[in-house]
Write a protein that holds these residues in place. Sequence first.
Motif, PDB file in Angstrom:
ATOM      1  N   GLU A 124       0.818  -1.220   0.000  1.00 30.79           N
ATOM      2  CA  GLU A 124       0.000   0.000   0.000  1.00 30.79           C
ATOM      3  C   GLU A 124       0.855   1.275   0.000  1.00 30.79           C
ATOM      4  O   GLU A 124       0.445   2.295  -0.561  1.00 30.79           O
ATOM      5  CB  GLU A 124      -0.901  -0.032   1.240  1.00 30.79           C
ATOM      6  CG  GLU A 124      -1.833   1.128   1.386  1.00 30.79           C
ATOM      7  CD  GLU A 124      -2.663   1.034   2.649  1.00 30.79           C
ATOM      8  OE1 GLU A 124      -3.899   1.097   2.526  1.00 30.79           O
ATOM      9  OE2 GLU A 124      -2.083   0.899   3.749  1.00 30.79           O
ATOM     10  N   ILE A 125       2.020   1.236   0.621  1.00 35.46           N
ATOM     11  CA  ILE A 125       2.864   2.435   0.770  1.00 35.46           C
ATOM     12  C   ILE A 125       3.158   3.125  -0.563  1.00 35.46           C
ATOM     13  O   ILE A 125       3.010   4.347  -0.661  1.00 35.46           O
ATOM     14  CB  ILE A 125       4.170   2.120   1.540  1.00 35.46           C
ATOM     15  CG1 ILE A 125       3.866   1.725   2.993  1.00 35.46           C
ATOM     16  CG2 ILE A 125       5.161   3.275   1.474  1.00 35.46           C
ATOM     17  CD1 ILE A 125       3.185   2.767   3.857  1.00 35.46           C
ATOM     18  N   PRO A 126       3.563   2.413  -1.626  1.00 34.77           N
ATOM     19  CA  PRO A 126       3.801   3.115  -2.907  1.00 34.77           C
ATOM     20  C   PRO A 126       2.548   3.841  -3.414  1.00 34.77           C
ATOM     21  O   PRO A 126       2.648   4.908  -4.018  1.00 34.77           O
ATOM     22  CB  PRO A 126       4.235   1.995  -3.857  1.00 34.77           C
ATOM     23  CG  PRO A 126       4.772   0.920  -2.962  1.00 34.77           C
ATOM     24  CD  PRO A 126       3.952   0.997  -1.705  1.00 34.77           C
ATOM     25  N   GLU A 127       1.378   3.275  -3.168  1.00 32.83           N
ATOM     26  CA  GLU A 127       0.126   3.919  -3.570  1.00 32.83           C
ATOM     27  C   GLU A 127      -0.090   5.214  -2.776  1.00 32.83           C
ATOM     28  O   GLU A 127      -0.524   6.231  -3.319  1.00 32.83           O
ATOM     29  CB  GLU A 127      -1.060   2.968  -3.360  1.00 32.83           C
ATOM     30  CG  GLU A 127      -1.042   1.766  -4.278  1.00 32.83           C
ATOM     31  CD  GLU A 127      -1.314   2.119  -5.738  1.00 32.83           C
ATOM     32  OE1 GLU A 127      -2.101   3.053  -6.013  1.00 32.83           O
ATOM     33  OE2 GLU A 127      -0.737   1.451  -6.617  1.00 32.83           O
ATOM     34  N   LEU A 128       0.214   5.164  -1.482  1.00 34.25           N
ATOM     35  CA  LEU A 128       0.074   6.363  -0.644  1.00 34.25           C
ATOM     36  C   LEU A 128       1.115   7.419  -1.019  1.00 34.25           C
ATOM     37  O   LEU A 128       0.823   8.615  -1.002  1.00 34.25           O
ATOM     38  CB  LEU A 128       0.178   5.992   0.839  1.00 34.25           C
ATOM     39  CG  LEU A 128      -0.987   5.141   1.353  1.00 34.25           C
ATOM     40  CD1 LEU A 128      -0.658   4.563   2.719  1.00 34.25           C
ATOM     41  CD2 LEU A 128      -2.276   5.936   1.399  1.00 34.25           C
ATOM     42  N   ASN A 129       2.327   6.967  -1.383  1.00 34.80           N
ATOM     43  CA  ASN A 129       3.345   7.906  -1.874  1.00 34.80           C
ATOM     44  C   ASN A 129       2.825   8.622  -3.119  1.00 34.80           C
ATOM     45  O   ASN A 129       2.965   9.844  -3.261  1.00 34.80           O
ATOM     46  CB  ASN A 129       4.653   7.182  -2.212  1.00 34.80           C
ATOM     47  CG  ASN A 129       5.450   6.787  -0.985  1.00 34.80           C
ATOM     48  OD1 ASN A 129       5.316   7.369   0.092  1.00 34.80           O
ATOM     49  ND2 ASN A 129       6.290   5.780  -1.127  1.00 34.80           N
ATOM     50  N   ALA A 130       2.219   7.857  -4.033  1.00 38.19           N
ATOM     51  CA  ALA A 130       1.684   8.433  -5.271  1.00 38.19           C
ATOM     52  C   ALA A 130       0.549   9.405  -4.956  1.00 38.19           C
ATOM     53  O   ALA A 130       0.485  10.504  -5.523  1.00 38.19           O
ATOM     54  CB  ALA A 130       1.199   7.318  -6.199  1.00 38.19           C
ATOM     55  N   LEU A 131      -0.335   9.019  -4.048  1.00 36.85           N
ATOM     56  CA  LEU A 131      -1.444   9.891  -3.657  1.00 36.85           C
ATOM     57  C   LEU A 131      -0.926  11.199  -3.078  1.00 36.85           C
ATOM     58  O   LEU A 131      -1.401  12.281  -3.445  1.00 36.85           O
ATOM     59  CB  LEU A 131      -2.350   9.183  -2.644  1.00 36.85           C
ATOM     60  CG  LEU A 131      -3.544  10.005  -2.169  1.00 36.85           C
ATOM     61  CD1 LEU A 131      -4.594  10.110  -3.265  1.00 36.85           C
ATOM     62  CD2 LEU A 131      -4.136   9.401  -0.907  1.00 36.85           C
ATOM     63  N   ALA A 132       0.055  11.102  -2.195  1.00 36.95           N
ATOM     64  CA  ALA A 132       0.622  12.307  -1.562  1.00 36.95           C
ATOM     65  C   ALA A 132       1.185  13.245  -2.620  1.00 36.95           C
ATOM     66  O   ALA A 132       0.989  14.467  -2.553  1.00 36.95           O
ATOM     67  CB  ALA A 132       1.700  11.915  -0.544  1.00 36.95           C
ATOM     68  N   GLU A 133       1.866  12.688  -3.603  1.00 36.40           N
ATOM     69  CA  GLU A 133       2.451  13.489  -4.674  1.00 36.40           C
ATOM     70  C   GLU A 133       1.364  14.119  -5.555  1.00 36.40           C
ATOM     71  O   GLU A 133       1.408  15.306  -5.863  1.00 36.40           O
ATOM     72  CB  GLU A 133       3.391  12.622  -5.519  1.00 36.40           C
ATOM     73  CG  GLU A 133       4.144  13.369  -6.588  1.00 36.40           C
ATOM     74  CD  GLU A 133       5.068  14.462  -6.067  1.00 36.40           C
ATOM     75  OE1 GLU A 133       5.240  15.469  -6.788  1.00 36.40           O
ATOM     76  OE2 GLU A 133       5.614  14.336  -4.959  1.00 36.40           O
TER      77      GLU A 133
END
Length: 145
Positions: free
Chosen positions: A48-57
Amino acid sequence: MGASLFLAGCSDDVGVDQHGQKVAVERLEGQWLVINYWAEWCAPCRTEIPELNALAEQQKDKGVKVLGVNFDGLQGEELSDAVDKMGIRFTVLAEDPAARFELPRSEALPVTYIIDTQGKVRERLMGEQDAAGLTARLASLRKGE
């Protein structure tokens, strides 16, 4: 009234982040917050973390702030090391904001909360999330603003 009301009486910051830097309340006021609880031992958290990184960006200039909270309460260097190992690029709060936002304790991970600009919990999402799904949820909730 607004966001300053829900933060009234609280300290001027919400603790420190994974780098030991103060997280000022002003950085969160008027923002939609996506607060994700994670742990190193949680396999779905890792994907999930890469998805949250993408969302944050994607959302950084759109009034949305992604925040992480370590479920195990790691602090200082332990927290910083875990954040690095997990590849987290968004702000991770060293202090659990559950009391501030009246978040119910979850015994299952991952869990993600969406909080509106007034500091009200609008969604509690259990299980692994992706950036597209969270973006859609935010868009739907924001229509009612």
